[in-house]
Scaffold this motif. Structure first.
Motif, mmCIF file in Angstrom:
data_model
loop_
_atom_site.group_PDB
_atom_site.id
_atom_site.type_symbol
_atom_site.label_atom_id
_atom_site.label_comp_id
_atom_site.label_asym_id
_atom_site.label_seq_id
_atom_site.Cartn_x
_atom_site.Cartn_y
_atom_site.Cartn_z
ATOM 1 N N SER A 9 0.793 -1.165 0.084
ATOM 2 C CA SER A 9 -0.191 0.027 -0.030
ATOM 3 C C SER A 9 0.966 1.153 -0.050
ATOM 4 N N ARG A 357 -6.164 1.658 -1.362
ATOM 5 C CA ARG A 357 -7.121 1.339 -0.253
ATOM 6 C C ARG A 357 -7.269 0.043 -0.361
ATOM 7 N N ALA A 358 -7.446 -0.705 -1.642
ATOM 8 C CA ALA A 358 -7.309 -2.250 -1.447
ATOM 9 C C ALA A 358 -6.145 -2.883 -0.844
ATOM 10 N N PHE A 359 -5.364 -2.516 -1.330
ATOM 11 C CA PHE A 359 -3.790 -3.007 -0.482
ATOM 12 C C PHE A 359 -3.903 -2.710 1.118
ATOM 13 N N ASN A 361 -6.670 -2.348 3.036
ATOM 14 C CA ASN A 361 -7.521 -3.103 3.444
ATOM 15 C C ASN A 361 -7.166 -4.705 3.595
ATOM 16 N N ARG A 362 -6.818 -5.161 2.613
ATOM 17 C CA ARG A 362 -6.054 -6.442 2.624
ATOM 18 C C ARG A 362 -5.053 -6.851 3.915
ATOM 19 N N LYS A 363 -4.451 -5.918 4.071
ATOM 20 C CA LYS A 363 -3.309 -5.846 5.052
ATOM 21 C C LYS A 363 -3.834 -5.858 6.673
ATOM 22 N N GLN A 364 -5.020 -5.022 6.486
ATOM 23 C CA GLN A 364 -5.707 -4.937 7.728
ATOM 24 C C GLN A 364 -6.594 -6.387 8.096
ATOM 25 N N LYS A 365 -6.985 -6.866 7.053
ATOM 26 C CA LYS A 365 -7.789 -8.047 7.031
ATOM 27 C C LYS A 365 -6.859 -9.431 7.720
ATOM 28 N N GLU A 366 -5.555 -9.537 6.988
ATOM 29 C CA GLU A 366 -4.457 -10.310 7.360
ATOM 30 C C GLU A 366 -4.039 -10.113 8.640
ATOM 31 N N LYS A 369 -6.739 -11.519 11.209
ATOM 32 C CA LYS A 369 -6.608 -12.908 11.270
ATOM 33 C C LYS A 369 -5.802 -13.534 12.329
#
Length: 370
Positions: A9, A357-359, A361-366, A369
């Motif tokens: 990101s 933003r997509a990158f 959000n992906r980092k936040q989801k990872e 988890k």
């Protein structure tokens, strides 16, 4: 010790490339949908012509390079101004004035091509200085003055050429009085040499050394912006004029210099296009589109001078392909499709935010988890 990798990101270069590619893809898809709506039976053939003509032969690829050279200069002009915090929408007027200076030196004064190109840069620089002066001294928005000077430049050039009999084709044995003389008749020494490139591209009548000149200029502009104190000062003024003034940088001088350099680049584009010896300047009633096309070229490249090389090649490529879509599609139809692709490509700026933003959000989801 291992160097920590930068998060996706925050990788500006990667995001810029992905944004440009995504914008091009969306533009091509919308262009294809337009072809389907306008002529469903010929849509596949039309799209194939657009995407395949530029590499169908060496001569066609030579034409792509020929058209890319002035586009590159206009894109560099707009991109250079963007980097310094200015919007140079005056590239068409500067391009026109550069064309005028180049052709006057070529036809009226019988000068060689390299001096004519130098004159083109001077002409564009002169036309670029006015928006810079108004911005620096009176804080007048450069968009307003640039647009005004586009029209002033066009009508002034038309008026001057119409009243210079030696400049017109009719003075050199042709019947036309609405266009400038062909350089092959008026001054062959003003035609930009091919430098053997025509033989490499299947005896192409289009190609000349202008593509090499423009690539060299793009590299020089990149070096100036990235590796010199002058370039740092220009970018600092663009990011925050007040802070740069507080740091001791002469912001007014840099604003004027930015527009002068941007104007010189557009002017060089005009000289390159008309000194190729393949076209003549026609006394127009509308502003030349080449300067405006420099805006999507710069946006698609994120105003990076090296990126401008590739974005100019892409836009030139689809323009050459669009011309091959006839007779299945009218010239107006192909112009609409090309315009959709070009101006959707300019949405690269918006796409960069979407991808970032997509990158993120992906980092936040990872992270969630874990």
């Amino acid at each position: 010790m291992k160097k920590s990798r930068k998060p996706l990101s925050q990788n500006a270069a990667l995001i810029g490339v992905l944004a440009s590619l995504l914008s091009i893809l969306i533009g091509l898809l919308l262009g294809y949908l337009l072809l389907v709506i306008l002529n469903p039976e010929a849509s596949a053939k039309g799209m194939a012509a657009m995407l395949g003509t530029g590499i169908a032969s060496l001569d066609k690829f030579g034409k792509v390079l020929y058209q890319a050279a002035p586009l590159m200069m206009c894109g560099l002009s707009v991109g250079f101004a963007f980097k310094t915090g200015l919007f140079n929408i005056g590239a068409p007027g500067q391009y026109t004035m550069g064309t005028f200076f180049a052709l006057v030196c070529a036809i009226q004064f019988q000068l060689p091509w390299y001096l004519c190109l130098l004159a083109a840069m001077i002409g564009g620089a002169i036309w670029g200085i006015f928006p810079g002066l108004f911005k620096a001294l009176f804080n007048v928005n450069e968009v307003i003055t640039s647009i005004m000077f586009n029209w002033i430049g066009m009508y002034l050039v038309n008026l001057l050429i119409a009243n210079m009999p030696t400049m017109l084709a009719s003075a050199w044995g042709a019947s036309n009085s609405d266009r400038t003389a062909a350089l092959s008749a008026a001054n062959p020494g003003a035609v930009i040499p091919k430098g053997g490139l025509d033989k490499l591209f299947g005896n192409s009548s289009w190609i000349n050394i202008s593509i090499l000149i423009t690539i060299l200029v793009a590299i020089v502009i990149w070096v100036v912006l990235q590796k010199t104190t002058f370039g740092y000062e220009l970018k600092a003024c663009g990011l925050n004029k007040d802070a740069s003034q507080y740091a001791g940088i002469n912001a007014k001088r840099n604003i004027i210099l930015s527009m002068v350099i941007a104007g010189a680049l557009s002017g060089l584009g005009g000289g390159i296009y008309y000194l190729a010896g393949t076209v003549q300047y026609v006394i127009e009633k509308s502003v030349l589109a080449m300067g405006f096309n420099g805006i999507p070229v710069a946006l698609l490249a994120n105003s990076n001078p090296i990126g401008v090389i590739f974005s100019a090649l892409f836009i030139s490529y689809i323009q050459v392909g669009g011309a091959a879509m006839q007779p299945e599609y009218s010239p107006e139809t192909t112009d609409i499709v090309i315009a959709v692709i070009i101006y959707l490509a300019a949405f690269a700026l918006l796409m960069r935010g979407v991808i970032s933003r997509a990158f993120a959000n992906r980092k936040q989801k990872e992270a969630a988890k874990k």
